[in-house]
Design a protein around this motif. Structure first.
Motif, mmCIF file in Angstrom:
data_model
loop_
_atom_site.group_PDB
_atom_site.id
_atom_site.type_symbol
_atom_site.label_atom_id
_atom_site.label_comp_id
_atom_site.label_asym_id
_atom_site.label_seq_id
_atom_site.Cartn_x
_atom_site.Cartn_y
_atom_site.Cartn_z
ATOM 1 N N UNK A 36 0.817 -1.216 0.000
ATOM 2 C CA UNK A 36 0.000 0.000 0.000
ATOM 3 C C UNK A 36 0.852 1.267 0.000
ATOM 4 N N UNK A 37 2.166 1.126 -0.053
ATOM 5 C CA UNK A 37 3.041 2.289 -0.069
ATOM 6 C C UNK A 37 3.134 2.999 1.271
ATOM 7 N N UNK A 38 2.521 2.419 2.283
ATOM 8 C CA UNK A 38 2.483 3.048 3.611
ATOM 9 C C UNK A 38 3.058 2.154 4.701
ATOM 10 N N UNK A 39 3.836 1.158 4.293
ATOM 11 C CA UNK A 39 4.453 0.289 5.297
ATOM 12 C C UNK A 39 3.849 -1.086 5.414
ATOM 13 N N UNK A 40 2.943 -1.451 4.521
ATOM 14 C CA UNK A 40 2.346 -2.784 4.574
ATOM 15 C C UNK A 40 2.554 -3.508 3.248
ATOM 16 N N UNK A 41 3.086 -4.714 3.332
ATOM 17 C CA UNK A 41 3.241 -5.585 2.172
ATOM 18 C C UNK A 41 2.598 -6.919 2.526
ATOM 19 N N UNK A 42 1.805 -7.440 1.608
ATOM 20 C CA UNK A 42 1.099 -8.693 1.827
ATOM 21 C C UNK A 42 1.328 -9.583 0.621
ATOM 22 N N UNK A 76 5.621 -2.303 8.674
ATOM 23 C CA UNK A 76 6.548 -1.361 9.301
ATOM 24 C C UNK A 76 6.046 -0.967 10.689
ATOM 25 N N UNK A 77 6.959 -0.551 11.573
ATOM 26 C CA UNK A 77 6.553 -0.126 12.916
ATOM 27 C C UNK A 77 5.437 0.929 12.875
ATOM 28 N N UNK A 78 4.415 0.700 13.712
ATOM 29 C CA UNK A 78 3.292 1.626 13.827
ATOM 30 C C UNK A 78 2.225 1.472 12.756
ATOM 31 N N UNK A 79 2.446 0.616 11.789
ATOM 32 C CA UNK A 79 1.490 0.454 10.693
ATOM 33 C C UNK A 79 0.668 -0.820 10.849
ATOM 34 N N UNK A 97 10.967 -2.933 14.849
ATOM 35 C CA UNK A 97 11.483 -3.554 13.634
ATOM 36 C C UNK A 97 10.313 -4.029 12.782
ATOM 37 N N UNK A 98 10.611 -4.454 11.580
ATOM 38 C CA UNK A 98 9.559 -4.966 10.700
ATOM 39 C C UNK A 98 8.868 -6.150 11.368
ATOM 40 N N UNK A 99 7.556 -6.163 11.320
ATOM 41 C CA UNK A 99 6.749 -7.276 11.806
ATOM 42 C C UNK A 99 6.506 -8.213 10.635
ATOM 43 N N UNK A 100 6.851 -9.484 10.811
ATOM 44 C CA UNK A 100 6.556 -10.499 9.811
ATOM 45 C C UNK A 100 5.641 -11.537 10.418
ATOM 46 N N UNK A 101 4.596 -11.857 9.685
ATOM 47 C CA UNK A 101 3.660 -12.893 10.111
ATOM 48 C C UNK A 101 3.388 -13.829 8.950
ATOM 49 N N UNK A 110 -2.328 3.552 -2.589
ATOM 50 C CA UNK A 110 -1.184 4.060 -3.355
ATOM 51 C C UNK A 110 -1.631 5.268 -4.179
ATOM 52 N N UNK A 111 -2.801 5.160 -4.799
ATOM 53 C CA UNK A 111 -3.342 6.240 -5.631
ATOM 54 C C UNK A 111 -3.545 7.521 -4.821
ATOM 55 N N UNK A 112 -4.063 7.385 -3.596
ATOM 56 C CA UNK A 112 -4.330 8.563 -2.768
ATOM 57 C C UNK A 112 -3.078 9.039 -2.036
#
Length: 190
Positions: A17-23, A44-47, A102-106, A128-130
């Motif tokens: 999402x360009x804001x710290x989250x990858x799935x 990412x931390x806080x996201x 640190x990065x959270x991985x699940x 991402x668009x916004x």
């Protein structure tokens, strides 16, 4: 049970999402009562995602690295560390976020898969668009209207859900904003 994947339907399929989250949607595990979608994430931390509800799906996350915070609507936050798992049952409003430095991985799963790959891919694209956590308003209106029986955002005020989102959706149709959704999977009727 039919599974609706985005085009192309190849797995694995990674979204951000360009804001710290990858799935990453890794694979489908066929089961008699609906396909289980196996996933992994990096946050990412806080996201993390906002409070949301999957009306038709259960979701589970197991912490591989980092510290997961999670909350059920109306309850205080709870935490899970490496090796611990959390299950969110269908119909229960919830959210989670990275409570560490640190990065959270699940790793985890969503069952049944239904339209989740398309829905989350479209939401992430709209973010991402916004350029913000709030998705593009026209895309969000389309997704919230089309998949209202599958997903909800319980913190959106009732007036916005009943009036603003439907009006935005109609304006978006008039402006031709939804051609990109021509191949969208049919909603699952519950």
């Amino acid at each position: 049970m039919k599974t609706n994947l985005p085009v192309p339907a190849a797995l694995p399929h990674t979204i951000t999402n360009g804001l710290g989250e990858t799935l990453t949607f890794l694979r489908l595990q066929p089961e008699p009562d609906g396909d289980r979608l196996i996933v992994e994430n990096a946050v990412a931390p806080g996201h993390g995602p906002v409070m949301h509800t999957h009306w038709l799906q259960d979701e589970s996350l197991t912490v591989v690295r980092g510290r997961l915070a999670y909350q059920i609507l109306g309850q205080p936050p709870r935490y899970a560390g490496v090796g611990e798992s959390v299950v969110f049952r269908r119909g229960v409003p919830h959210r989670f976020w990275n409570a560490g430095d640190e990065i959270l991985n699940c790793t985890g799963w969503i069952k049944p898969a239904n339209t989740i790959v398309f829905f989350l891919s479209a939401i992430y694209d709209a973010q991402v668009k916004s350029g913000s956590a709030q998705p593009d308003r026209f895309d969000a209106a389309y997704l919230m209207m089309r998949y209202a029986r599958e997903y909800d955002m319980p913190t959106i005020p009732g007036f916005v859900k009943r009036v603003i989102i439907p009006a935005t959706y109609r304006i978006g149709r008039l402006l031709g904003k939804y051609h990109k959704f021509a191949g969208a999977p049919e909603p699952v009727l519950a």
